[in-house]
Design a protein around this motif. Structure first.
Motif, PDB file in Angstrom:
ATOM      1  N   ASN A  65     -35.091 -21.903 -82.653  1.00 53.31           N
ATOM      2  CA  ASN A  65     -35.501 -22.952 -83.449  1.00 53.31           C
ATOM      3  C   ASN A  65     -36.384 -24.021 -82.379  1.00 53.31           C
ATOM      4  N   PRO A  66     -37.765 -24.008 -82.620  1.00 58.59           N
ATOM      5  CA  PRO A  66     -38.686 -24.694 -81.829  1.00 58.59           C
ATOM      6  C   PRO A  66     -38.260 -26.377 -81.544  1.00 58.59           C
ATOM      7  N   LEU A  67     -37.723 -26.827 -82.739  1.00 62.52           N
ATOM      8  CA  LEU A  67     -37.500 -28.198 -83.073  1.00 62.52           C
ATOM      9  C   LEU A  67     -36.270 -28.352 -81.678  1.00 62.52           C
ATOM     10  N   ARG A  68     -35.377 -27.396 -81.326  1.00 58.16           N
ATOM     11  CA  ARG A  68     -34.465 -27.919 -80.317  1.00 58.16           C
ATOM     12  C   ARG A  68     -35.281 -28.224 -79.013  1.00 58.16           C
ATOM     13  N   ILE A  97     -48.807 -31.085 -79.024  1.00 58.08           N
ATOM     14  CA  ILE A  97     -49.995 -29.847 -79.586  1.00 58.08           C
ATOM     15  C   ILE A  97     -49.369 -28.303 -79.519  1.00 58.08           C
ATOM     16  N   VAL A  98     -48.471 -28.056 -78.492  1.00 60.10           N
ATOM     17  CA  VAL A  98     -47.957 -26.899 -78.210  1.00 60.10           C
ATOM     18  C   VAL A  98     -46.995 -26.329 -79.622  1.00 60.10           C
ATOM     19  N   LEU A 101     -41.687 -23.074 -76.575  1.00 58.04           N
ATOM     20  CA  LEU A 101     -42.469 -23.643 -77.705  1.00 58.04           C
ATOM     21  C   LEU A 101     -43.773 -22.765 -77.847  1.00 58.04           C
ATOM     22  N   GLY A 102     -44.398 -22.417 -76.557  1.00 56.10           N
ATOM     23  CA  GLY A 102     -45.624 -21.806 -76.867  1.00 56.10           C
ATOM     24  C   GLY A 102     -45.421 -20.154 -77.152  1.00 56.10           C
ATOM     25  N   GLY A 103     -44.201 -19.712 -76.751  1.00 55.47           N
ATOM     26  CA  GLY A 103     -44.173 -18.249 -77.160  1.00 55.47           C
ATOM     27  C   GLY A 103     -43.706 -18.191 -78.584  1.00 55.47           C
ATOM     28  N   LEU A 104     -42.676 -19.087 -79.048  1.00 54.24           N
ATOM     29  CA  LEU A 104     -42.502 -19.016 -80.454  1.00 54.24           C
ATOM     30  C   LEU A 104     -43.613 -19.359 -81.422  1.00 54.24           C
TER      31      LEU A 104
END
Length: 376
Positions: free
Chosen positions: A327-330, A269-270, A356-359
């Protein structure tokens, strides 16, 4: 507000169900990616095709050849007397490893000298070449150790069978080092990104393309309701795809699931904050569905390459390593793999979830502002 939002969400589901291309896109790409990474992508190199050029034709050369023959990592294709034949097999990629014994191999060993031995590795695939060299080096190291013990025993210097240092090797979390156990969980992250970005971008751009955007803007619907109505359906579809891929990973590929489904759900979700935000941003810079798909692909490919799923991040140049922090996928791949294989919880994964939440909030906020500007 909730009644209008509900109507938009229902409209999106109906519209998605009526579009045959979109129906296929909802569930076929996740399954295709899962099967591709589960079966085709495999770094467990075995049955390396091997040719032997034995000019020695001695007991010692045959013994060493048999060690390669009996090893699961090598498959002996041919034994030849012709160097030209070896070159031809390598040129045609019919073998990837060649082992050459010179004519004086046995004589040098019997004289107590260092016998020359040559092997040739096809370096077209650098990773496979590196692994092949390690496998061959391990076999040769065992052979050298046995020869050394035999020489010392003949000289009357008795040595125990074994080595001075005994190594007890353990691999945690993926004891058999199965590649699919690492890659299949990573497919979940790719599925979430692919489905949510593509569908969100296409959904908004489709309104522009068919000319219904202006009709929606003159209704009492507020911009925030419009955005929620466009993103909520595909967020739910993305979560459904995650559930589907997770079940296939566990029951088909037998990937162990040691963590909590709630932690995986929270991380997903995040992560959706970011991917949905990217989809909205793409919809503000494109005017057709074809353009949206092209821009999505342009974003999707480097995100995978810089995620650490295919190439280790620590092997990248230092500048590129810093880029991967954006890169959030990382972060999401770490969450998924750790939940599956390590059973990690929030107490371990909170830094990744926080990043993740910040990006996600940053790109989502930027996309909403740009979208409101476009509407104005």
């Amino acid at each position: 507000m909730f009644r209008r939002l509900y109507r938009i969400i229902i409209k999106e589901f109906i519209q998605a169900g009526r579009d045959p291309r979109l129906r296929i896109f909802l569930f076929l790409p996740p399954l295709v990616q899962l099967m591709t990474y589960g079966y085709a992508v495999n770094f467990d190199i075995q049955h390396i095709r091997t040719v032997v050029l034995d000019e020695s034709k001695s007991f010692e050369s045959r013994e060493l050849v048999n060690r390669f023959r009996s090893n699961i990592y090598f498959r002996l294709v041919e034994v030849t007397d012709s160097p030209a034949r070896v070159r031809d097999l390598l040129d045609r990629s019919q073998v990837t490893f060649a082992l050459r014994f010179p004519y004086d191999f046995s004589r040098q060993l019997k004289a107590g000298k260092a016998a020359r031995l040559q092997w040739i590795i096809d370096g077209t695939d650098s990773n496979a070449a590196l692994v092949t060299g390690r496998y061959a080096g391990a076999i040769l190291a065992d052979y050298n150790a046995e020869l050394l013990r035999e020489r010392l025993n003949r000289q009357g210097r008795r040595v125990e069978i074994g080595t001075p240092v005994a190594v007890e090797e353990q691999t945690w979390f993926n004891s058999n080092r199965i590649s699919s156990h690492s890659f299949v969980p990573g497919v979940i992250a790719m599925v979430v990104m692919l489905v949510s970005i593509m569908l969100t971008a296409l959904s908004v751009v489709r309104e522009k393309e068919i000319g219904t955007m202006e009709q929606l803007l003159v209704t009492p619907i507020r911009p925030v309701e419009f955005l929620l109505g466009k993103t909520v359906p595909f967020t739910l579809i993305s979560l459904a795809d995650v559930g589907l891929v997770t079940l296939v990973a566990i029951f088909w590929f037998e990937v162990p699931f040691r963590g909590s489904a709630l932690v995986l759900l929270a991380g997903t979700i995040v992560f959706l904050f970011f991917s949905v935000g990217v989809g909205l941003f793409i919809s503000t810079v494109t005017n057709t569905q074809q353009q949206a798909m092209m821009v999505s692909t342009f974003f999707f490919t480097p995100a995978i390459l810089l995620s650490g799923l295919v190439f280790p991040i620590h092997n990248m140049p230092e500048v590129v390593q810093y880029l991967t922090y954006f890169n959030p996928l990382r972060y999401f791949i770490i969450i998924v793999q750790d939940v599956f294989l390590k059973g990690a919880g929030i107490d371990i994964l909170w830094p990744q979830i926080a990043a993740l939440g910040g990006l996600g909030l940053a790109i989502l906020g930027l996309s909403v502002l740009r979208f409101r500007t476009r509407l104005a």
